[in-house]
Enzyme design. Sequence first.
Site, PDB file in Angstrom:
ATOM      1  N   GLU A  63      90.116   8.006   7.479  1.00 10.17           N
ATOM      2  CA  GLU A  63      88.841   8.660   7.818  1.00 10.17           C
ATOM      3  C   GLU A  63      88.018   7.798   8.780  1.00 10.17           C
ATOM      4  O   GLU A  63      87.095   8.297   9.413  1.00 10.17           O
ATOM      5  CB  GLU A  63      88.039   8.945   6.545  1.00 10.17           C
ATOM      6  CG  GLU A  63      88.524  10.142   5.757  1.00 10.17           C
ATOM      7  CD  GLU A  63      88.209  11.477   6.437  1.00 10.17           C
ATOM      8  OE1 GLU A  63      87.048  11.690   6.793  1.00 10.17           O
ATOM      9  OE2 GLU A  63      89.129  12.277   6.631  1.00 10.17           O
TER      10      GLU A  63
ATOM     11  N   TYR B  33      81.182   9.373   3.784  1.00 11.28           N
ATOM     12  CA  TYR B  33      82.283   8.604   3.190  1.00 11.28           C
ATOM     13  C   TYR B  33      82.916   7.692   4.241  1.00 11.28           C
ATOM     14  O   TYR B  33      83.096   6.487   4.023  1.00 11.28           O
ATOM     15  CB  TYR B  33      83.328   9.567   2.613  1.00 11.28           C
ATOM     16  CG  TYR B  33      84.647   8.920   2.244  1.00 11.28           C
ATOM     17  CD1 TYR B  33      84.802   8.225   1.054  1.00 11.28           C
ATOM     18  CD2 TYR B  33      85.753   8.997   3.108  1.00 11.28           C
ATOM     19  CE1 TYR B  33      86.006   7.625   0.719  1.00 11.28           C
ATOM     20  CE2 TYR B  33      86.959   8.404   2.783  1.00 11.28           C
ATOM     21  CZ  TYR B  33      87.089   7.717   1.586  1.00 11.28           C
ATOM     22  OH  TYR B  33      88.282   7.120   1.263  1.00 11.28           O
TER      23      TYR B  33
ATOM     24  N   THR C 203      90.638   3.494   5.002  1.00 10.49           N
ATOM     25  CA  THR C 203      91.090   4.877   5.119  1.00 10.49           C
ATOM     26  C   THR C 203      91.236   5.347   6.559  1.00 10.49           C
ATOM     27  O   THR C 203      90.494   4.897   7.449  1.00 10.49           O
ATOM     28  CB  THR C 203      90.076   5.801   4.407  1.00 10.49           C
ATOM     29  OG1 THR C 203      90.298   7.154   4.821  1.00 10.49           O
ATOM     30  CG2 THR C 203      88.632   5.457   4.745  1.00 10.49           C
TER      31      THR C 203
HETATM   32  P1  NAP Z   1      90.442   8.589  -6.845  1.00 10.80           P
HETATM   33  O1  NAP Z   1      91.605   9.213  -7.542  1.00 10.80           O
HETATM   34  O2  NAP Z   1      89.264   9.411  -6.507  1.00 10.80           O
HETATM   35  O3  NAP Z   1      89.968   7.349  -7.762  1.00 10.80           O
HETATM   36  C1  NAP Z   1      88.758   6.702  -7.496  1.00 10.80           C
HETATM   37  C2  NAP Z   1      88.531   5.668  -8.570  1.00 10.80           C
HETATM   38  O4  NAP Z   1      87.273   5.015  -8.324  1.00 10.80           O
HETATM   39  C3  NAP Z   1      88.431   6.261  -9.992  1.00 10.80           C
HETATM   40  O5  NAP Z   1      88.990   5.355 -10.904  1.00 10.80           O
HETATM   41  C4  NAP Z   1      86.922   6.349 -10.197  1.00 10.80           C
HETATM   42  O6  NAP Z   1      86.535   6.344 -11.551  1.00 10.80           O
HETATM   43  C5  NAP Z   1      86.509   5.055  -9.524  1.00 10.80           C
HETATM   44  N1  NAP Z   1      85.077   5.021  -9.206  1.00 10.80           N
HETATM   45  C6  NAP Z   1      84.369   5.905  -8.479  1.00 10.80           C
HETATM   46  N2  NAP Z   1      83.085   5.519  -8.407  1.00 10.80           N
HETATM   47  C7  NAP Z   1      82.988   4.365  -9.108  1.00 10.80           C
HETATM   48  C8  NAP Z   1      81.916   3.491  -9.419  1.00 10.80           C
HETATM   49  N3  NAP Z   1      80.665   3.715  -8.993  1.00 10.80           N
HETATM   50  N4  NAP Z   1      82.175   2.397 -10.174  1.00 10.80           N
HETATM   51  C9  NAP Z   1      83.436   2.159 -10.647  1.00 10.80           C
HETATM   52  N5  NAP Z   1      84.477   2.958 -10.388  1.00 10.80           N
HETATM   53  C10 NAP Z   1      84.259   4.060  -9.626  1.00 10.80           C
HETATM   54  O7  NAP Z   1      90.905   7.877  -5.494  1.00 10.80           O
HETATM   55  P2  NAP Z   1      92.393   7.451  -5.033  1.00 10.80           P
HETATM   56  O8  NAP Z   1      93.013   8.607  -4.336  1.00 10.80           O
HETATM   57  O9  NAP Z   1      93.083   6.780  -6.145  1.00 10.80           O
HETATM   58  O10 NAP Z   1      92.031   6.396  -3.892  1.00 10.80           O
HETATM   59  C11 NAP Z   1      91.855   5.004  -4.207  1.00 10.80           C
HETATM   60  C12 NAP Z   1      91.056   4.356  -3.085  1.00 10.80           C
HETATM   61  O11 NAP Z   1      91.739   4.528  -1.844  1.00 10.80           O
HETATM   62  C13 NAP Z   1      89.668   4.921  -2.869  1.00 10.80           C
HETATM   63  O12 NAP Z   1      88.841   3.862  -2.452  1.00 10.80           O
HETATM   64  C14 NAP Z   1      89.843   5.906  -1.720  1.00 10.80           C
HETATM   65  O13 NAP Z   1      88.632   6.081  -1.036  1.00 10.80           O
HETATM   66  C15 NAP Z   1      90.900   5.191  -0.908  1.00 10.80           C
HETATM   67  N6  NAP Z   1      91.787   6.037  -0.115  1.00 10.80           N
HETATM   68  C16 NAP Z   1      92.468   7.058  -0.684  1.00 10.80           C
HETATM   69  C17 NAP Z   1      93.335   7.808   0.084  1.00 10.80           C
HETATM   70  C18 NAP Z   1      94.131   8.947  -0.500  1.00 10.80           C
HETATM   71  O14 NAP Z   1      94.647   9.754   0.285  1.00 10.80           O
HETATM   72  N7  NAP Z   1      94.282   9.026  -1.820  1.00 10.80           N
HETATM   73  C19 NAP Z   1      93.533   7.488   1.445  1.00 10.80           C
HETATM   74  C20 NAP Z   1      92.823   6.420   1.981  1.00 10.80           C
HETATM   75  C21 NAP Z   1      91.965   5.676   1.201  1.00 10.80           C
HETATM   76  P3  NAP Z   1      86.448   7.723 -12.397  1.00 10.80           P
HETATM   77  O15 NAP Z   1      87.850   8.036 -12.823  1.00 10.80           O
HETATM   78  O16 NAP Z   1      85.538   7.341 -13.490  1.00 10.80           O
HETATM   79  O17 NAP Z   1      85.888   8.761 -11.467  1.00 10.80           O
HETATM   80  N1  GDD Z   2      89.227  19.419  -0.507  1.00  6.59           N
HETATM   81  C1  GDD Z   2      89.447  20.520   0.203  1.00  6.59           C
HETATM   82  N2  GDD Z   2      89.279  21.736  -0.403  1.00  6.59           N
HETATM   83  N3  GDD Z   2      89.837  20.405   1.484  1.00  6.59           N
HETATM   84  C2  GDD Z   2      90.102  21.549   2.174  1.00  6.59           C
HETATM   85  C3  GDD Z   2      89.949  22.812   1.603  1.00  6.59           C
HETATM   86  C4  GDD Z   2      89.504  22.922   0.265  1.00  6.59           C
HETATM   87  O1  GDD Z   2      89.346  23.993  -0.301  1.00  6.59           O
HETATM   88  N4  GDD Z   2      90.296  23.726   2.535  1.00  6.59           N
HETATM   89  C5  GDD Z   2      90.656  23.071   3.636  1.00  6.59           C
HETATM   90  N5  GDD Z   2      90.517  21.742   3.428  1.00  6.59           N
HETATM   91  C6  GDD Z   2      90.776  20.704   4.426  1.00  6.59           C
HETATM   92  C7  GDD Z   2      89.632  19.709   4.601  1.00  6.59           C
HETATM   93  O2  GDD Z   2      88.599  20.280   5.421  1.00  6.59           O
HETATM   94  C8  GDD Z   2      90.366  18.539   5.255  1.00  6.59           C
HETATM   95  O3  GDD Z   2      90.463  18.757   6.640  1.00  6.59           O
HETATM   96  C9  GDD Z   2      91.773  18.619   4.657  1.00  6.59           C
HETATM   97  O4  GDD Z   2      91.865  19.906   4.009  1.00  6.59           O
HETATM   98  C10 GDD Z   2      92.076  17.536   3.619  1.00  6.59           C
HETATM   99  O5  GDD Z   2      91.003  17.508   2.673  1.00  6.59           O
HETATM  100  P1  GDD Z   2      91.081  16.621   1.341  1.00  6.59           P
HETATM  101  O6  GDD Z   2      92.320  16.915   0.614  1.00  6.59           O
HETATM  102  O7  GDD Z   2      89.777  16.791   0.632  1.00  6.59           O
HETATM  103  O8  GDD Z   2      91.256  15.139   1.893  1.00  6.59           O
HETATM  104  P2  GDD Z   2      90.525  14.359   3.071  1.00  6.59           P
HETATM  105  O9  GDD Z   2      91.513  14.218   4.180  1.00  6.59           O
HETATM  106  O10 GDD Z   2      89.216  14.916   3.394  1.00  6.59           O
HETATM  107  O11 GDD Z   2      90.269  12.934   2.393  1.00  6.59           O
HETATM  108  C11 GDD Z   2      91.304  12.282   1.652  1.00  6.59           C
HETATM  109  O12 GDD Z   2      92.062  11.467   2.511  1.00  6.59           O
HETATM  110  C12 GDD Z   2      91.344  10.377   3.089  1.00  6.59           C
HETATM  111  C13 GDD Z   2      92.318   9.625   4.001  1.00  6.59           C
HETATM  112  O13 GDD Z   2      92.422  10.279   5.225  1.00  6.59           O
HETATM  113  C14 GDD Z   2      90.633  11.479   0.522  1.00  6.59           C
HETATM  114  O14 GDD Z   2      91.626  10.989  -0.340  1.00  6.59           O
HETATM  115  C15 GDD Z   2      89.863  10.299   1.077  1.00  6.59           C
HETATM  116  O15 GDD Z   2      89.416   9.471   0.005  1.00  6.59           O
HETATM  117  C16 GDD Z   2      90.803   9.484   1.979  1.00  6.59           C
HETATM  118  O16 GDD Z   2      90.133   8.386   2.512  1.00  6.59           O
END
Ligand code: NAP
Ligand code: GDD
Length: 337
Positions: free
Chosen positions: A130, A152, A128
């Site tokens: 992050e 995280y 990520t």
């Molecule tokens: P998501 O929608 O939150 O999905 C997370 C998945 O992990 C869900 O299927 C969840 O199951 C499963 N999970 C959580 N804890 C688990 C555990 N203890 N054992 C087995 N399964 C578990 O996340 P996503 O957005 O698809 O992201 C996929 C991956 O990419 C994650 O690793 C995330 O950290 C990473 N990532 C995401 C982003 C983004 O912007 N979306 C960016 C960078 C990296 P449940 O449905 O049961 O909760």
């Molecule tokens: N969730 C959330 N809720 N975020 C908020 C809010 C709120 O009400 N208001 C402002 N934010 C700001 C957060 O502080 C952050 O700076 C930004 O919106 C994005 O927040 P999220 O959508 O929660 O995503 P994230 O960037 O923290 O994390 C996501 O992206 C990562 C990759 O950069 C997640 O998908 C992570 O799993 C992933 O790794």
Amino acid sequence: MNRTALITGVTGQDGSYLSELLLEKGYRVHGLVRRSSSFNRKRIDHLRSNEDFILHYGDMTDSSNLIRIIKTIEPDEIYHLAAQSHVQISFDVPEYTANTDGLGTLRILEAVRLLGLVERTRIYNACTSELYGEVKEIPQTENTPFHPRSPYGVAKLYSFWIAKNYREAYGMFNSNGILFNHESPRRGENFVTRKITLSIKDILDGKMKILSLGNINAKRDWGYAPDYVEAMWLMLQQDEADDYVISTNETHSVREFVEIAFREAGIEITWEGEGLKEVGIDPNGNVLVKIDPKYFRPSEVDHLRGDPSKAKKELGWEPKTDFRTLVRKMMKAELEQ
Ligand code: NAP
Ligand code: GDD
């Protein structure tokens, strides 16, 4: 194609799009699902009748279960996506996040190694942006130093390095995808983009009066999830494993997302006041957006922008969906529901 893939996190946003992509390519797709008291499979429900789509109960905190599943399947490819993926919630459940997101990756790597599958099984590891946290340069590349800002981010730092270490130590094919934020109508409801589109819909339906947000000045490099799962697949089709930034090289604030999403719903938002007193108002003077400090994080990531040049050069991957199109797609899907 007759290849077999295991997806951890199959019920998540990315797991659902990746399942569709792999099934289209002819894979037999196995997915790991957690037991929960109510069914949490709405993103993959439409795939249930496909006989090449097979689900297994499991959990990233249970090594024996992971070993048993991987032994049974002997996958050609593992897409390791499962994680406690919410940054703010990782401050509430730091130990669980470390166990799932950090050690979970180690459990997958060890299972493959112990089962003698190193030559056979390629692993995609979901890392990520992050990791960059307090960013050292803009845009971020594969060479930018990491400085995570949340439990995280720190857990994912372990995940990144343990996958890389096992690549170097045991010759495993482990590729780390450093994916920047990617969104879609299937995004979890408590991530900011989906929270915004869902709340606008609720405001229009009269179910909610005001959208409360935290740091609206945070900037993210937001892409479209279906584009990003293609990059995961491409990483495992290369001759050698490597680490890749997947991003759009554009950055936008949460504030901009709010403005465009409201505009898509036919409401022009203007801002008044400053800091905690800042509000977003509609043309009739109604307050529709306010700031609530409960959404501020103990330490924040202010500015992300990724340079995906390496992915373009080596994988032939480019994002297909720009920011405005992404917001439009998400808002449209919300309004149509
Ligand atoms: P998501 O929608 O939150 O999905 C997370 C998945 O992990 C869900 O299927 C969840 O199951 C499963 N999970 C959580 N804890 C688990 C555990 N203890 N054992 C087995 N399964 C578990 O996340 P996503 O957005 O698809 O992201 C996929 C991956 O990419 C994650 O690793 C995330 O950290 C990473 N990532 C995401 C982003 C983004 O912007 N979306 C960016 C960078 C990296 P449940 O449905 O049961 O909760
Ligand atoms: N969730 C959330 N809720 N975020 C908020 C809010 C709120 O009400 N208001 C402002 N934010 C700001 C957060 O502080 C952050 O700076 C930004 O919106 C994005 O927040 P999220 O959508 O929660 O995503 P994230 O960037 O923290 O994390 C996501 O992206 C990562 C990759 O950069 C997640 O998908 C992570 O799993 C992933 O790794």
